[in-house]
Design a protein around this motif. Structure first.
Motif, PDB file in Angstrom:
ATOM      1  N   UNK A   1       7.309   8.878  -0.077  1.00  0.00           N
ATOM      2  CA  UNK A   1       6.616   8.172  -1.149  1.00  0.00           C
ATOM      3  C   UNK A   1       5.741   9.117  -1.982  1.00  0.00           C
ATOM      4  N   UNK A   2       5.220   8.580  -3.106  1.00  0.00           N
ATOM      5  CA  UNK A   2       4.466   9.395  -4.053  1.00  0.00           C
ATOM      6  C   UNK A   2       3.174   9.949  -3.439  1.00  0.00           C
ATOM      7  N   UNK A   3       2.515   9.151  -2.601  1.00  0.00           N
ATOM      8  CA  UNK A   3       1.270   9.619  -1.979  1.00  0.00           C
ATOM      9  C   UNK A   3       1.535  10.850  -1.109  1.00  0.00           C
TER      10      UNK A   3
ATOM     11  N   UNK B   1      -5.802   6.814  -2.424  1.00  0.00           N
ATOM     12  CA  UNK B   1      -5.900   5.602  -3.233  1.00  0.00           C
ATOM     13  C   UNK B   1      -4.525   4.969  -3.441  1.00  0.00           C
ATOM     14  N   UNK B   2      -3.553   5.811  -3.821  1.00  0.00           N
ATOM     15  CA  UNK B   2      -2.195   5.291  -4.047  1.00  0.00           C
ATOM     16  C   UNK B   2      -1.590   4.721  -2.769  1.00  0.00           C
ATOM     17  N   UNK B   3      -1.811   5.406  -1.667  1.00  0.00           N
ATOM     18  CA  UNK B   3      -1.252   4.948  -0.390  1.00  0.00           C
ATOM     19  C   UNK B   3      -1.808   3.580  -0.013  1.00  0.00           C
ATOM     20  N   UNK B   4      -3.118   3.405  -0.186  1.00  0.00           N
ATOM     21  CA  UNK B   4      -3.725   2.113   0.168  1.00  0.00           C
ATOM     22  C   UNK B   4      -3.360   1.025  -0.833  1.00  0.00           C
ATOM     23  N   UNK B   5      -3.436   1.348  -2.108  1.00  0.00           N
ATOM     24  CA  UNK B   5      -3.199   0.339  -3.152  1.00  0.00           C
ATOM     25  C   UNK B   5      -1.774  -0.205  -3.109  1.00  0.00           C
ATOM     26  N   UNK B   6      -0.819   0.679  -2.907  1.00  0.00           N
ATOM     27  CA  UNK B   6       0.593   0.282  -2.948  1.00  0.00           C
ATOM     28  C   UNK B   6       1.202   0.120  -1.558  1.00  0.00           C
ATOM     29  N   UNK B   7       0.313   0.071  -0.546  1.00  0.00           N
ATOM     30  CA  UNK B   7       0.750  -0.108   0.847  1.00  0.00           C
ATOM     31  C   UNK B   7       1.799   0.937   1.242  1.00  0.00           C
ATOM     32  N   UNK B   8       1.457   2.187   0.930  1.00  0.00           N
ATOM     33  CA  UNK B   8       2.349   3.314   1.227  1.00  0.00           C
ATOM     34  C   UNK B   8       1.808   4.179   2.358  1.00  0.00           C
ATOM     35  N   UNK B   9       0.875   3.632   3.142  1.00  0.00           N
ATOM     36  CA  UNK B   9       0.289   4.393   4.241  1.00  0.00           C
ATOM     37  C   UNK B   9       1.359   4.644   5.297  1.00  0.00           C
TER      38      UNK B   9
ATOM     39  N   UNK C   1       3.161  10.013   8.534  1.00  0.00           N
ATOM     40  CA  UNK C   1       3.231  11.354   7.950  1.00  0.00           C
ATOM     41  C   UNK C   1       2.013  11.607   7.065  1.00  0.00           C
ATOM     42  N   UNK C   2       1.656  10.635   6.252  1.00  0.00           N
ATOM     43  CA  UNK C   2       0.490  10.769   5.383  1.00  0.00           C
ATOM     44  C   UNK C   2      -0.790  10.895   6.176  1.00  0.00           C
ATOM     45  N   UNK C   3      -0.914  10.130   7.255  1.00  0.00           N
ATOM     46  CA  UNK C   3      -2.106  10.208   8.110  1.00  0.00           C
ATOM     47  C   UNK C   3      -2.237  11.586   8.746  1.00  0.00           C
ATOM     48  N   UNK C   4      -1.118  12.223   9.004  1.00  0.00           N
ATOM     49  CA  UNK C   4      -1.127  13.567   9.584  1.00  0.00           C
ATOM     50  C   UNK C   4      -1.375  14.631   8.512  1.00  0.00           C
TER      51      UNK C   4
END
Length: 191
Positions: free
Chosen positions: A2-4, A61-69, A72-75
């Motif tokens: 994803x974009x995030x 912000x993008x991850x939370x707003x668009x439910x893209x969490x 991989x992102x958390x790491x």
């Protein structure tokens, strides 16, 4: 992907580029204004650092707003943050613009809090960034920028904002690290 996560990975790829401009002499004449001097390398590195640092908030912000969490992102997000700050701090030490002890304190705090977060994960808990952790990040970014640009514009009034910001950065970093450990002391096994 994803974009995030793409933004986070881009931040990681900007780290060696910043280091290149800080540590490789391109033999260009510096810019001089009265007693102030700065190299083109420093200006380019500072601009790239500002872009990279600003993407930290954007990806989250993008991850939370668009439910893209994602896992991989958390790491990658905290890893990208730590790589960016550590690489620039080490470069500033190499350039003679920052005392090594400040860099060591800041990098050590990051390792310690990362270790605490790992312990929390093993216990099934997630340690969110604290208020002091967010202040620490803002102060670190500010101090680093002024160190990168040779204390501009404060140089002209002979005010050592970059030095003061470095000390504030060290103090808030230490305090925020202590704050994490005090608030989460139940996670530390004492045997």
């Amino acid at each position: 992907m994803n974009i995030a996560n793409k933004i986070t990975i881009a931040r990681i790829f900007l780290v060696p580029l910043i280091m290149f401009f800080l540590l490789v002499n391109l033999q260009l004449p510096p810019i001089r204004i009265e007693t102030f001097q700065i190299t083109y390398n420093q200006i380019i590195a500072a601009l790239i650092f500002i872009i990279a640092a600003s993407t930290d908030g954007i990806d989250g912000y993008l991850a939370r707003k668009h439910k893209l969490v994602t896992n991989l992102g958390k790491l990658l997000d905290p890893l990208a943050d730590k790589l960016l700050v550590a690489a620039v701090l080490i470069s500033l030490v190499e350039m003679g613009k920052l005392d090594a002890w400040i860099a060591v304190v800041i990098i050590s705090r990051e390792f310690a809090v990362t270790g605490l977060r790992q312990i929390a994960l093993l216990e099934g808990k997630v340690l969110a960034a604290s208020k002091w952790g967010k202040w620490k990040t803002a102060v670190q970014i500010t101090a680093i920028i002024f160190l990168l640009i040779n204390n501009f514009p404060f140089h002209f009034i002979n005010f050592p904002f970059d030095v003061i910001a470095s000390w504030v950065m060290a103090v808030i970093t230490i305090y925020s690290g202590i704050d994490y450990f005090v608030k989460n002391r139940d996670l530390i096994p004492i045997e």
